[in-house]
Design a protein around this motif. Structure first.
Motif, short mmCIF file in Angstrom:
data_model
loop_
_atom_site.label_atom_id
_atom_site.label_comp_id
_atom_site.label_asym_id
_atom_site.label_seq_id
_atom_site.Cartn_x
_atom_site.Cartn_y
_atom_site.Cartn_z
N TYR A 218 0.81 -1.16 0.05
CA TYR A 218 -0.09 -0.04 0.14
C TYR A 218 1.04 1.06 0.06
O TYR A 218 1.75 1.36 0.88
N ASP A 223 -3.91 2.36 4.70
CA ASP A 223 -5.18 2.55 3.98
C ASP A 223 -5.07 1.40 2.64
O ASP A 223 -4.52 1.65 1.86
N ASP A 225 -7.05 0.95 0.46
CA ASP A 225 -7.43 1.63 -0.97
C ASP A 225 -6.42 2.20 -1.62
O ASP A 225 -6.59 2.63 -2.77
N THR A 226 -5.09 2.02 -0.98
CA THR A 226 -4.08 2.81 -1.90
C THR A 226 -3.19 1.68 -2.29
O THR A 226 -1.92 1.91 -2.26
#
Length: 314
Positions: A218, A223, A225-226
């Motif tokens: 990441y 996170d 989502d990264t």
């Protein structure tokens, strides 16, 4: 014939796909069931597969059951790793080559894979000089800590693996490695499982799948989502190395070692995803390609690495 050529012949893959090395992490959060099923499918399709496994959690538990405390130290270059003295090494061998390797080999055989368990000592499968002392940081001061049983892998016996694959077996590989003493003796020593998998993948020219308990690397470690989906240029690799923290930094290091050794691609992926190995080979997770290496850039950390502890990665 080279090890990688022999493996290609052993695989008999009409599509010309390279072998696959699958590293299964040893953390409690990692469920090996999905990887076992995928390896069975790959083998059924005629793909050559070698499995390498870690086991830091079980090693720590074994050490504690023997009335000791796991000991971790910080190297002079800031890497945290296991310190493995003679007693800890005994527990390490019991847990890795004894319990975990046998149990995982049994799971593969139950799934119809003709698996054979090996430690890195068997046939000199994983070999390199033993480190009996490491430089560590204690209370901000650099010290020499002696009595260590670890090593840096310098060679992987591709011919041994190729012979097993040619005979229809799927090797399941575990540290310890063969530690060569200065007097010519051999001592089983600790080695990082990710880097063991990298050595095997490089020697075989294999695709390497590093399964762990997150979806990949990441950009922001906190996170999901990264997720960084790929690294195909030297700049991509620099960004990936900057983003990787803690245990993930060892995986990125292992990836670069595999690529330097001859692997075409490395994928860091989630062991608990559906069809984790097949999904990784299809593009899920973080894929690092050989084109990300800057061949003109010398590895000036090599000397420091010989002083670092070799933790068993989850």
């Amino acid at each position: 014939m080279s090890g990688s050529d022999a493996v290609a012949d052993a695989a008999g893959d009409a599509a010309g796909d390279p072998p696959v090395v699958v590293k299964i992490g040893g953390a409690k959060a990692v469920d090996p069931a999905g990887a076992v099923g995928d390896v069975a499918d790959l083998v059924d399709d005629g793909r050559a597969v070698v499995v390498v496994h870690g086991g830091s959690t079980v090693v720590d538990e074994t050490i504690e059951r023997l009335g000791m405390e796991p000991e971790y130290v910080e190297s002079a270059s800031g890497v945290t790793g296991r310190f493995t003295d003679a007693d800890a090494m005994e527990a390490f061998t019991m847990a890795m080559a004894g319990k975990l390797n046998t149990e995982l080999t049994a799971l593969f055989r139950e799934a119809g894979v003709d698996a054979v368990g090996l430690s890195g000592v068997d046939g000199g499968l994983l070999s390199g000089p033993r480190k009996s002392a490491v430089r560590v940081l204690e209370d901000g001061k650099k010290k020499i800590k002696r009595g260590e049983h670890s090593g840096r892998i310098e060679s992987a016996n591709a011919d041994l693996l190729a012979g097993l694959l040619a005979d229809g077996y799927t090797p399941v590989v575990s540290p310890p490695m063969e530690g060569r003493e200065s007097d010519g003796g051999v001592t089983p020593v600790n080695a990082d499982a990710d880097r063991a998998a990298a050595a095997v993948a490089g020697a075989l020219g294999a695709d390497l799948v590093l399964l762990t308990d997150v979806a990949g690397v990441y950009a922001d470690p906190e996170d999901p989502d990264t997720l960084i989906e790929s690294a195909a240029t030297p700049d991509d690799l620099v960004a990936l190395e900057s983003a990787a923290e803690g245990f993930m930094s060892k995986k990125v290091m292992a990836a670069t070692e595999a690529l330097s050794g001859g692997s075409a691609r490395v994928v860091v992926a989630d062991a608990n995803a559906d069809d984790p190995v097949l999904a990784a080979l299809a593009g899920s997770g973080t894929t690092i390609r050989r084109s990300a290496l800057d061949d003109a850039d010398d590895d000036d950390t090599e000397g420091d690495e010989t002083e670092e502890t070799e933790a068993v990665d989850a």
